[in-house]
Design a protein around this motif. Structure first.
Motif, PDB file in Angstrom:
ATOM      1  N   PRO A 251       0.847  -1.269   0.093  1.00 19.07           N
ATOM      2  CA  PRO A 251      -0.051   0.030   0.037  1.00 19.07           C
ATOM      3  C   PRO A 251       1.136   1.151  -0.199  1.00 19.07           C
ATOM      4  O   PRO A 251       0.972   2.087   0.990  1.00 19.07           O
ATOM      5  CB  PRO A 251      -0.773  -0.039   1.295  1.00 19.07           C
ATOM      6  N   LEU A 252       1.400   1.687  -1.173  1.00 20.74           N
ATOM      7  CA  LEU A 252       2.519   2.816  -1.169  1.00 20.74           C
ATOM      8  C   LEU A 252       1.637   4.029  -1.220  1.00 20.74           C
ATOM      9  O   LEU A 252       2.404   5.049  -0.964  1.00 20.74           O
ATOM     10  CB  LEU A 252       3.161   2.619  -2.337  1.00 20.74           C
ATOM     11  N   TRP A 253       0.215   4.122  -1.539  1.00 20.24           N
ATOM     12  CA  TRP A 253      -0.291   5.375  -1.769  1.00 20.24           C
ATOM     13  C   TRP A 253      -1.573   5.265  -0.879  1.00 20.24           C
ATOM     14  O   TRP A 253      -1.920   4.235  -0.718  1.00 20.24           O
ATOM     15  CB  TRP A 253      -0.664   5.638  -3.383  1.00 20.24           C
ATOM     16  N   LYS A 254      -1.809   6.434  -0.119  1.00 20.55           N
ATOM     17  CA  LYS A 254      -3.060   6.641   0.578  1.00 20.55           C
ATOM     18  C   LYS A 254      -3.678   8.101   0.221  1.00 20.55           C
ATOM     19  O   LYS A 254      -3.268   8.980   0.594  1.00 20.55           O
ATOM     20  CB  LYS A 254      -2.396   6.824   2.050  1.00 20.55           C
ATOM     21  N   GLN A 255      -4.909   7.713  -0.587  1.00 21.48           N
ATOM     22  CA  GLN A 255      -5.501   8.949  -0.769  1.00 21.48           C
ATOM     23  C   GLN A 255      -4.667   9.988  -1.752  1.00 21.48           C
ATOM     24  O   GLN A 255      -4.457  11.093  -1.469  1.00 21.48           O
ATOM     25  CB  GLN A 255      -6.070   9.467   0.477  1.00 21.48           C
TER      26      GLN A 255
END
Length: 227
Positions: free
Chosen positions: A79-83
């Motif tokens: 999960p490298l990107w969050k929003q």
């Protein structure tokens, strides 16, 4: 389909790294574990178990360099990107094993590994952007279909309303014509009947009674038809 191709590409890169390592049980195990762990990201929705397995794998990367070289494959599925913002703690966690394996003897491989991680990050960003575009397209398509259905329903209601208005206007016009006939023509015929009655009362000749009676009957029939 693009996600699978990206996984295969990163798997191929990991295999290239492992080729320069001594082929033994650890390299084979590292490759198989990386493939299995990457597959669990798509097969299981429980992020707690997959996160725990990834943490165990990161610990193994510190212990064995073969596991270290397969990290680009797992880095892509993390999960490298969050929003729409880069998940910095996650990125640093996956880059942390490099500190334990930094060695001038393997400096070239370490730099290539770092480039592979950067390439994995770019692939991840591209995949997420493409998925976002697909979601926006589907949302816009569904919205267009919904608007088309609403417009179709409104047009249908307008046609029904228009037919009702035409029917009401027709009935109103019919009633107006009937009322005018009744008020005007009916009044004239009633007046004619009264005048015939007056003529019959004044002129009592027998030769006039029969024609006047027939005329009175005709006018009465006309009155009934008008009514």
């Amino acid at each position: 389909m693009n996600i699978l191709l990206n996984d295969l590409l990163l798997l191929f890169i990991s295999v290239l790294f492992l080729i320069f390592e001594e082929i033994d049980v650890s390299t084979t195990t590292a490759l198989l574990c990386a493939i299995i762990l990457a597959a669990t990201s798509y097969l299981y929705s429980d992020k707690r178990w997959t996160s725990l397995l990834r943490l165990c794998y990161l610990i193994l990367t510190v212990w064995n360099r073969a596991f270290f070289y397969t990290l680009p494959l797992l880095f892509y599925n993390a999960p490298l990107w969050k929003q729409k913002e880069l998940n910095i703690p996650c990125v640093l966690l996956y880059l942390l094993p490099m500190i334990f394996h930094l060695n001038f003897h393997y400096l070239g491989f370490d730099l290539l590994w770092l480039l592979a991680m950067l390439f994995s990050l770019l692939l991840k960003q591209q995949t997420l952007s493409q998925q976002q575009l697909e979601q926006d397209y589907k949302k816009q398509r569904d919205t267009s279909r919904e608007l088309a259905m609403i417009l179709s329903e409104k047009n249908k209601n307008l046609l029904i309303q228009q037919e009702q208005e035409v029917r009401i206007a027709t009935l109103n016009e019919r009633n107006r014509i009937a009322r005018e006939i009744h008020d005007n023509v009916g009044h004239l015929l009633s007046s004619a009947l009264l005048q015939i009655g007056a003529i019959q009362a004044i002129f009592t000749q027998e030769e006039l009674q029969e024609p006047l009676t027939n005329l009175r009957s005709t006018i009465s029939t006309s009155m009934d038809s008008i009514r």
